[in-house]
Design a protein around this motif. Sequence first.
Motif, mmCIF file in Angstrom:
data_model
loop_
_atom_site.group_PDB
_atom_site.id
_atom_site.type_symbol
_atom_site.label_atom_id
_atom_site.label_comp_id
_atom_site.label_asym_id
_atom_site.label_seq_id
_atom_site.Cartn_x
_atom_site.Cartn_y
_atom_site.Cartn_z
ATOM 1 N N GLN A 1 0.835 -1.197 0.000
ATOM 2 C CA GLN A 1 0.000 0.000 0.000
ATOM 3 C C GLN A 1 0.871 1.249 0.000
ATOM 4 O O GLN A 1 2.013 1.220 0.418
ATOM 5 C CB GLN A 1 -0.948 0.013 1.196
ATOM 6 C CG GLN A 1 -0.247 0.074 2.537
ATOM 7 C CD GLN A 1 -1.210 -0.100 3.686
ATOM 8 O OE1 GLN A 1 -2.377 -0.356 3.486
ATOM 9 N NE2 GLN A 1 -0.714 0.036 4.904
ATOM 10 N N LEU A 2 0.293 2.338 -0.522
ATOM 11 C CA LEU A 2 0.946 3.639 -0.503
ATOM 12 C C LEU A 2 0.101 4.560 0.350
ATOM 13 O O LEU A 2 -1.129 4.451 0.366
ATOM 14 C CB LEU A 2 1.076 4.194 -1.919
ATOM 15 C CG LEU A 2 1.900 3.358 -2.891
ATOM 16 C CD1 LEU A 2 1.827 3.943 -4.290
ATOM 17 C CD2 LEU A 2 3.342 3.265 -2.421
ATOM 18 N N GLU A 3 0.747 5.482 1.029
ATOM 19 C CA GLU A 3 0.019 6.393 1.901
ATOM 20 C C GLU A 3 0.316 7.827 1.498
ATOM 21 O O GLU A 3 1.460 8.188 1.247
ATOM 22 C CB GLU A 3 0.418 6.161 3.357
ATOM 23 C CG GLU A 3 -0.425 6.947 4.319
ATOM 24 C CD GLU A 3 -0.162 6.571 5.769
ATOM 25 O OE1 GLU A 3 -0.484 7.398 6.635
ATOM 26 O OE2 GLU A 3 0.363 5.473 6.022
ATOM 27 N N SER A 4 -0.742 8.625 1.407
ATOM 28 C CA SER A 4 -0.601 10.027 1.077
ATOM 29 C C SER A 4 -1.718 10.799 1.760
ATOM 30 O O SER A 4 -2.895 10.443 1.632
ATOM 31 C CB SER A 4 -0.671 10.222 -0.437
ATOM 32 O OG SER A 4 -0.634 11.587 -0.759
ATOM 33 N N ARG A 5 -1.345 11.822 2.474
ATOM 34 C CA ARG A 5 -2.317 12.680 3.163
ATOM 35 C C ARG A 5 -3.291 11.869 4.018
ATOM 36 O O ARG A 5 -4.499 12.015 3.939
ATOM 37 C CB ARG A 5 -3.070 13.535 2.155
ATOM 38 C CG ARG A 5 -2.157 14.484 1.411
ATOM 39 C CD ARG A 5 -2.928 15.372 0.481
ATOM 40 N NE ARG A 5 -1.994 16.230 -0.220
ATOM 41 C CZ ARG A 5 -2.099 16.559 -1.483
ATOM 42 N NH1 ARG A 5 -3.103 16.124 -2.197
ATOM 43 N NH2 ARG A 5 -1.212 17.337 -2.035
ATOM 44 N N ASN A 6 -2.719 10.954 4.800
ATOM 45 C CA ASN A 6 -3.464 10.108 5.725
ATOM 46 C C ASN A 6 -4.475 9.194 5.044
ATOM 47 O O ASN A 6 -5.428 8.752 5.661
ATOM 48 C CB ASN A 6 -4.153 10.955 6.799
ATOM 49 C CG ASN A 6 -3.160 11.665 7.681
ATOM 50 O OD1 ASN A 6 -2.079 11.130 7.951
ATOM 51 N ND2 ASN A 6 -3.486 12.860 8.124
ATOM 52 N N GLN A 7 -4.295 8.930 3.750
ATOM 53 C CA GLN A 7 -5.130 7.962 3.051
ATOM 54 C C GLN A 7 -4.229 6.850 2.546
ATOM 55 O O GLN A 7 -3.128 7.110 2.059
ATOM 56 C CB GLN A 7 -5.877 8.598 1.891
ATOM 57 C CG GLN A 7 -6.959 9.559 2.326
ATOM 58 C CD GLN A 7 -7.784 10.030 1.135
ATOM 59 O OE1 GLN A 7 -7.349 9.954 0.013
ATOM 60 N NE2 GLN A 7 -8.974 10.525 1.420
ATOM 61 N N ARG A 8 -4.707 5.630 2.639
ATOM 62 C CA ARG A 8 -3.930 4.477 2.191
ATOM 63 C C ARG A 8 -4.537 3.931 0.905
ATOM 64 O O ARG A 8 -5.746 3.802 0.777
ATOM 65 C CB ARG A 8 -3.918 3.396 3.255
ATOM 66 C CG ARG A 8 -3.136 3.828 4.466
ATOM 67 C CD ARG A 8 -3.065 2.737 5.476
ATOM 68 N NE ARG A 8 -2.253 3.187 6.615
ATOM 69 C CZ ARG A 8 -2.023 2.459 7.666
ATOM 70 N NH1 ARG A 8 -2.513 1.244 7.757
ATOM 71 N NH2 ARG A 8 -1.287 2.927 8.647
ATOM 72 N N TYR A 9 -3.667 3.609 -0.028
ATOM 73 C CA TYR A 9 -4.077 3.086 -1.318
ATOM 74 C C TYR A 9 -3.432 1.730 -1.526
ATOM 75 O O TYR A 9 -2.207 1.624 -1.553
ATOM 76 C CB TYR A 9 -3.650 4.037 -2.444
ATOM 77 C CG TYR A 9 -4.196 5.427 -2.283
ATOM 78 C CD1 TYR A 9 -5.473 5.744 -2.715
ATOM 79 C CD2 TYR A 9 -3.431 6.432 -1.685
ATOM 80 C CE1 TYR A 9 -5.980 7.028 -2.578
ATOM 81 C CE2 TYR A 9 -3.924 7.709 -1.537
ATOM 82 C CZ TYR A 9 -5.197 8.008 -1.979
ATOM 83 O OH TYR A 9 -5.703 9.272 -1.831
#
Length: 88
Positions: free
Chosen positions: A9-17
């Motif tokens: 997973q990747l995380e950006s601006r407290n969202q996980r993808y």
Amino acid sequence: CSALPFVRQLESRNQRYPCFLNTLHVGGTIRTCQKFLIEYNRRQLLMLLQKCTNEEERRCVQKSLLSCSLTEEQCPSGNEDDDDDGTE
């Protein structure tokens, strides 16, 4: 290369993808990697266009490609003159 399969997973601006990373090519220079990607994308596009069953699908694919664009994000510092080539 050995660590990429473990990225889930990747995380950006407290969202996980969730994601899956697949190594397509390992090159000695950025230039050789760019050349590979150009040829790889060309082959993928040709395969995609060959799978189109009618002219409408072909137009939709072409329209989607033409609508793609890269946008530059503003640097947090606001200094747009900085290059990421390691020089100052």
